[in-house]
Design a protein around this motif. Structure first.
Motif, PDB file in Angstrom:
ATOM      1  N   THR A   1       0.835  -1.209   0.000  1.00  0.00           N
ATOM      2  CA  THR A   1       0.000   0.000   0.000  1.00  0.00           C
ATOM      3  C   THR A   1       0.863   1.250   0.000  1.00  0.00           C
ATOM      4  O   THR A   1       0.584   2.223  -0.708  1.00  0.00           O
ATOM      5  N   LEU A   2       1.953   1.223   0.773  1.00  0.00           N
ATOM      6  CA  LEU A   2       2.864   2.378   0.808  1.00  0.00           C
ATOM      7  C   LEU A   2       3.555   2.563  -0.550  1.00  0.00           C
ATOM      8  O   LEU A   2       3.734   3.695  -1.016  1.00  0.00           O
ATOM      9  N   ILE A   3       3.934   1.468  -1.175  1.00  0.00           N
ATOM     10  CA  ILE A   3       4.552   1.553  -2.510  1.00  0.00           C
ATOM     11  C   ILE A   3       3.579   2.210  -3.485  1.00  0.00           C
ATOM     12  O   ILE A   3       3.949   3.111  -4.249  1.00  0.00           O
ATOM     13  N   ASN A   4       2.328   1.777  -3.452  1.00  0.00           N
ATOM     14  CA  ASN A   4       1.302   2.363  -4.321  1.00  0.00           C
ATOM     15  C   ASN A   4       1.125   3.848  -4.043  1.00  0.00           C
ATOM     16  O   ASN A   4       0.984   4.664  -4.961  1.00  0.00           O
ATOM     17  N   MET A   5       1.128   4.197  -2.758  1.00  0.00           N
ATOM     18  CA  MET A   5       0.933   5.597  -2.373  1.00  0.00           C
ATOM     19  C   MET A   5       2.056   6.465  -2.938  1.00  0.00           C
ATOM     20  O   MET A   5       1.814   7.519  -3.524  1.00  0.00           O
ATOM     21  N   TYR A   6       3.314   6.018  -2.756  1.00  0.00           N
ATOM     22  CA  TYR A   6       4.452   6.792  -3.270  1.00  0.00           C
ATOM     23  C   TYR A   6       4.391   6.897  -4.804  1.00  0.00           C
ATOM     24  O   TYR A   6       4.674   7.955  -5.376  1.00  0.00           O
ATOM     25  N   ALA A   7       4.000   5.798  -5.443  1.00  0.00           N
ATOM     26  CA  ALA A   7       3.923   5.798  -6.901  1.00  0.00           C
ATOM     27  C   ALA A   7       2.861   6.767  -7.394  1.00  0.00           C
ATOM     28  O   ALA A   7       3.075   7.513  -8.367  1.00  0.00           O
ATOM     29  N   GLU A   8       1.698   6.767  -6.737  1.00  0.00           N
ATOM     30  CA  GLU A   8       0.610   7.677  -7.112  1.00  0.00           C
ATOM     31  C   GLU A   8       1.035   9.135  -6.966  1.00  0.00           C
ATOM     32  O   GLU A   8       0.589  10.009  -7.706  1.00  0.00           O
ATOM     33  N   CYS A   9       1.907   9.395  -5.996  1.00  0.00           N
ATOM     34  CA  CYS A   9       2.384  10.771  -5.757  1.00  0.00           C
ATOM     35  C   CYS A   9       3.598  11.124  -6.612  1.00  0.00           C
ATOM     36  O   CYS A   9       4.134  12.233  -6.503  1.00  0.00           O
ATOM     37  N   GLY A  10       4.044  10.183  -7.422  1.00  0.00           N
ATOM     38  CA  GLY A  10       5.187  10.448  -8.301  1.00  0.00           C
ATOM     39  C   GLY A  10       6.536  10.362  -7.617  1.00  0.00           C
ATOM     40  O   GLY A  10       7.559  10.748  -8.184  1.00  0.00           O
ATOM     41  N   ASP A  11       6.569   9.838  -6.397  1.00  0.00           N
ATOM     42  CA  ASP A  11       7.822   9.726  -5.646  1.00  0.00           C
ATOM     43  C   ASP A  11       8.409   8.334  -5.868  1.00  0.00           C
ATOM     44  O   ASP A  11       8.307   7.440  -5.021  1.00  0.00           O
ATOM     45  N   THR A  12       9.037   8.144  -7.018  1.00  0.00           N
ATOM     46  CA  THR A  12       9.544   6.816  -7.377  1.00  0.00           C
ATOM     47  C   THR A  12      10.712   6.389  -6.494  1.00  0.00           C
ATOM     48  O   THR A  12      10.879   5.199  -6.226  1.00  0.00           O
ATOM     49  N   ARG A  13      11.502   7.351  -6.042  1.00  0.00           N
ATOM     50  CA  ARG A  13      12.645   6.999  -5.189  1.00  0.00           C
ATOM     51  C   ARG A  13      12.169   6.348  -3.894  1.00  0.00           C
ATOM     52  O   ARG A  13      12.708   5.312  -3.472  1.00  0.00           O
ATOM     53  N   ALA A  33       2.871  -4.054  -7.297  1.00  0.00           N
ATOM     54  CA  ALA A  33       2.827  -2.618  -6.997  1.00  0.00           C
ATOM     55  C   ALA A  33       3.923  -1.874  -7.750  1.00  0.00           C
ATOM     56  O   ALA A  33       3.698  -0.796  -8.313  1.00  0.00           O
ATOM     57  N   MET A  34       5.127  -2.441  -7.783  1.00  0.00           N
ATOM     58  CA  MET A  34       6.249  -1.783  -8.454  1.00  0.00           C
ATOM     59  C   MET A  34       6.064  -1.774  -9.971  1.00  0.00           C
ATOM     60  O   MET A  34       6.375  -0.779 -10.634  1.00  0.00           O
ATOM     61  N   ILE A  35       5.574  -2.883 -10.529  1.00  0.00           N
ATOM     62  CA  ILE A  35       5.356  -2.946 -11.979  1.00  0.00           C
ATOM     63  C   ILE A  35       4.281  -1.938 -12.391  1.00  0.00           C
ATOM     64  O   ILE A  35       4.434  -1.207 -13.377  1.00  0.00           O
ATOM     65  N   THR A  36       3.202  -1.890 -11.623  1.00  0.00           N
ATOM     66  CA  THR A  36       2.121  -0.939 -11.909  1.00  0.00           C
ATOM     67  C   THR A  36       2.632   0.497 -11.801  1.00  0.00           C
ATOM     68  O   THR A  36       2.299   1.356 -12.636  1.00  0.00           O
ATOM     69  N   ALA A  37       3.455   0.756 -10.790  1.00  0.00           N
ATOM     70  CA  ALA A  37       4.018   2.101 -10.602  1.00  0.00           C
ATOM     71  C   ALA A  37       4.882   2.498 -11.792  1.00  0.00           C
ATOM     72  O   ALA A  37       4.833   3.641 -12.272  1.00  0.00           O
ATOM     73  N   ALA A  38       5.692   1.553 -12.282  1.00  0.00           N
ATOM     74  CA  ALA A  38       6.572   1.844 -13.423  1.00  0.00           C
ATOM     75  C   ALA A  38       5.755   2.170 -14.671  1.00  0.00           C
ATOM     76  O   ALA A  38       6.078   3.103 -15.418  1.00  0.00           O
ATOM     77  N   VAL A  39       4.673   1.418 -14.892  1.00  0.00           N
ATOM     78  CA  VAL A  39       3.827   1.654 -16.074  1.00  0.00           C
ATOM     79  C   VAL A  39       3.154   3.018 -15.973  1.00  0.00           C
ATOM     80  O   VAL A  39       3.127   3.789 -16.943  1.00  0.00           O
ATOM     81  N   ARG A  40       2.603   3.335 -14.789  1.00  0.00           N
ATOM     82  CA  ARG A  40       1.926   4.620 -14.608  1.00  0.00           C
ATOM     83  C   ARG A  40       2.879   5.795 -14.736  1.00  0.00           C
ATOM     84  O   ARG A  40       2.456   6.906 -15.079  1.00  0.00           O
ATOM     85  N   SER A  41       4.161   5.562 -14.462  1.00  0.00           N
ATOM     86  CA  SER A  41       5.163   6.634 -14.573  1.00  0.00           C
ATOM     87  C   SER A  41       5.820   6.651 -15.952  1.00  0.00           C
ATOM     88  O   SER A  41       6.856   7.280 -16.139  1.00  0.00           O
ATOM     89  N   SER A  42       5.219   5.913 -16.899  1.00  0.00           N
ATOM     90  CA  SER A  42       5.733   5.838 -18.280  1.00  0.00           C
ATOM     91  C   SER A  42       7.161   5.316 -18.325  1.00  0.00           C
ATOM     92  O   SER A  42       8.013   5.825 -19.060  1.00  0.00           O
ATOM     93  N   ARG A  43       7.434   4.268 -17.528  1.00  0.00           N
ATOM     94  CA  ARG A  43       8.739   3.609 -17.545  1.00  0.00           C
ATOM     95  C   ARG A  43       8.517   2.121 -17.859  1.00  0.00           C
ATOM     96  O   ARG A  43       8.759   1.247 -17.013  1.00  0.00           O
ATOM     97  N   PRO A  44       8.030   1.834 -19.069  1.00  0.00           N
ATOM     98  CA  PRO A  44       7.683   0.452 -19.410  1.00  0.00           C
ATOM     99  C   PRO A  44       8.869  -0.504 -19.381  1.00  0.00           C
ATOM    100  O   PRO A  44       8.721  -1.670 -19.035  1.00  0.00           O
ATOM    101  N   GLY A  45      10.052  -0.004 -19.747  1.00  0.00           N
ATOM    102  CA  GLY A  45      11.241  -0.855 -19.732  1.00  0.00           C
ATOM    103  C   GLY A  45      11.530  -1.384 -18.335  1.00  0.00           C
ATOM    104  O   GLY A  45      11.866  -2.568 -18.153  1.00  0.00           O
ATOM    105  N   GLU A  46      11.387  -0.508 -17.350  1.00  0.00           N
ATOM    106  CA  GLU A  46      11.600  -0.899 -15.964  1.00  0.00           C
ATOM    107  C   GLU A  46      10.567  -1.939 -15.532  1.00  0.00           C
ATOM    108  O   GLU A  46      10.885  -2.895 -14.803  1.00  0.00           O
ATOM    109  N   ALA A  47       9.332  -1.774 -15.991  1.00  0.00           N
ATOM    110  CA  ALA A  47       8.275  -2.733 -15.655  1.00  0.00           C
ATOM    111  C   ALA A  47       8.623  -4.126 -16.177  1.00  0.00           C
ATOM    112  O   ALA A  47       8.426  -5.131 -15.481  1.00  0.00           O
TER     113      ALA A  47
END
Length: 432
Positions: A1-13, A33-47
């Motif tokens: 849940t925390l990973i999702n929260m940071y990803a939604e806020c754009g705080d990838t670090r 959570a990490m794969i979804t965060a990478a996709v939402r941040s337009s980082r498909p390679g990382e996903a």
């Protein structure tokens, strides 16, 4: 849940840091959570890297994993990996899940395989509104406007109420197929369903009018919107001004853009090229000087092609792929024998001669990607190229001739749409 929260806020670090602190490092939920965060941040390679890491650890993907990874494939245009995931879905017995099938339709549509998207759609036992909408968008992206409208009408007959995404696909289809009256009628009908148009719908109508040459009408449409126009709306009109050679209106639009966003290099390039194309050299020099003063740079052209499950990336003038450059030279010489003449009309460097202008066009990223594909695939293999910008007229002409001379189908996805080149003809009908 925390990973999702940071990803939604754009705080990838912080998301990465939290992922590293998960007590059970082999947790599928954390990977999801990490794969979804990478996709939402337009980082498909990382996903995709994370997905392969999951596989290496023997973790079993869930439907959430698969829908996110399919979205990454869609962003990258990685069709072969998408097909591998589709096969996994079949073997895992997940091909009855509507969400997974919808992600497959989206992936195939965005990777240029419309026939596979149609196959998945037609094979679905249950189809929800999102699946209908995604299929309509797929038809729209490939310039199948009539098919998109037909599917929309079938959707209504089935009693499925369209939403904002459905109408976005419908308007996009009308825009890219030149169906102005139909597009305006559908736009007006949105309120019958209680849907308030958003900025993207307004953008489609602007594009619809502008592409058809109704530039003043498009200007008035934007100027009288009930919401504040964005730079993107004006940018759409500026691009059309460039295509139609409307320099006076282009200047007014360019000034409106600068009031909202003066950092986008493409705006300066489009307007300065428009000025040069219409002989407004003094204005062209003023714009280029303004661009230099503000430190604005043009986004470099970048194209990618997937071969044997590897995505190869090329930039304009790329010297990292000497084999591809040599192949470009060979291809160009063969194309000249069947009438190819470099289209230098969009190269506006006063100090350049025609030969230098032709050389500057030769190593555009899509030419490198297409030539690399010819070099590294067997005869008859379809070439699928993804480009980050709008394809230029010269590369468009080159791709048509390559499809005819080398008997290849070329599917090129640029910033705006798909182009299907086959037997010397493009699906866009040179309307792009």
């Amino acid at each position: 849940t925390l990973i999702n929260m940071y990803a939604e806020c754009g705080d990838t670090r912080s998301a990465h840091a939290m992922f590293g602190r998960v007590p059970d490092g082999d947790c599928v939920v954390s990977y999801n959570a990490m794969i979804t965060a990478a996709v939402r941040s337009s980082r498909p390679g990382e996903a995709l890297v994370l997905f392969r890491e999951m596989q290496a650890k023997g973790l079993k993907p869930t439907p959430v994993t698969l829908t996110s990874v399919l979205s990454a494939c869609a962003l990258l245009g990685a069709l072969e990996l998408g097909r591998w995931i589709h096969e996994y879905v079949r073997k895992a017995g997940l091909d009855s899940l509507v969400k997974v099938n919808t992600a497959l339709i989206d992936m195939y549509g965005k990777c240029g395989s419309l026939e596979d998207a149609i196959g998945v759609f037609q094979g679905m036992e249950s189809i929800d509104r999102q699946a209908w909408s995604v299929m309509i968008v797929a038809y729209a992206n490939h310039s199948y406007g009539r098919e998109a409208i037909s599917l929309f009408e079938e959707m209504r007959k089935q009693g499925i109420k369209p939403d904002a995404v459905t109408f976005l696909g419908l308007l996009y289809a009308c825009s890219h197929s030149g169906m102005v009256s139909e597009g305006l009628q559908y736009f007006d009908s949105m309120r019958e369903y209680g849907i308030v148009p958003g900025i993207k719908h307004y953008g489609c109508v602007t594009d619809l009018l502008a592409r058809s040459g109704q530039l003043e009408k498009a200007y008035k449409f934007i100027d009288e919107l009930p919401i504040k126009p964005t730079a993107i709306l004006w940018r759409t009109l500026l691009s059309a001004c460039g295509s139609h050679g409307a320099v006076d209106l282009g200047k007014r639009v360019f000034e409106r853009i600068l009031e909202l966003d003066d950092t986008h290099g493409g705006d300066y390039v489009i307007y300065s090229n428009l000025c040069a194309n219409t002989g407004e050299w003094e204005e062209m020099n003023r714009v280029r000087k303004l661009m230099n003063e503000k430190g604005v740079v043009k986004v470099p052209g970048c194209s990618s092609i997937e071969i044997d499950n590897r995505v190869h990336e090329f930039f304009a003038g790329d010297a990292r792929h000497p084999h591809a450059r040599r192949m470009v030279d060979q291809v160009i010489e063969q194309l000249k024998l069947v009438g190819y003449v470099p289209n230098t009309s969009q190269v506006f460097h006063v100090e350049m001669g025609e030969e230098e202008k032709a050389t500057s066009l030769r190593y555009h990223s899509e030419k490198l990607a297409i030539s690399f594909g010819l070099l590294n695939t067997s005869p008859g293999t379809t070439l699928r190229v993804v480009k980050n910008l709008r394809v230029c007229p010269d590369c468009h002409s080159m791709a048509k001739l390559v499809s005819m001379l080398f008997n290849r189908q070329i599917i090129l996805r640029d910033l705006n749409r798909f182009h299907h080149f086959e037997d010397g003809v493009c699906s866009c009908g040179d309307y792009w």
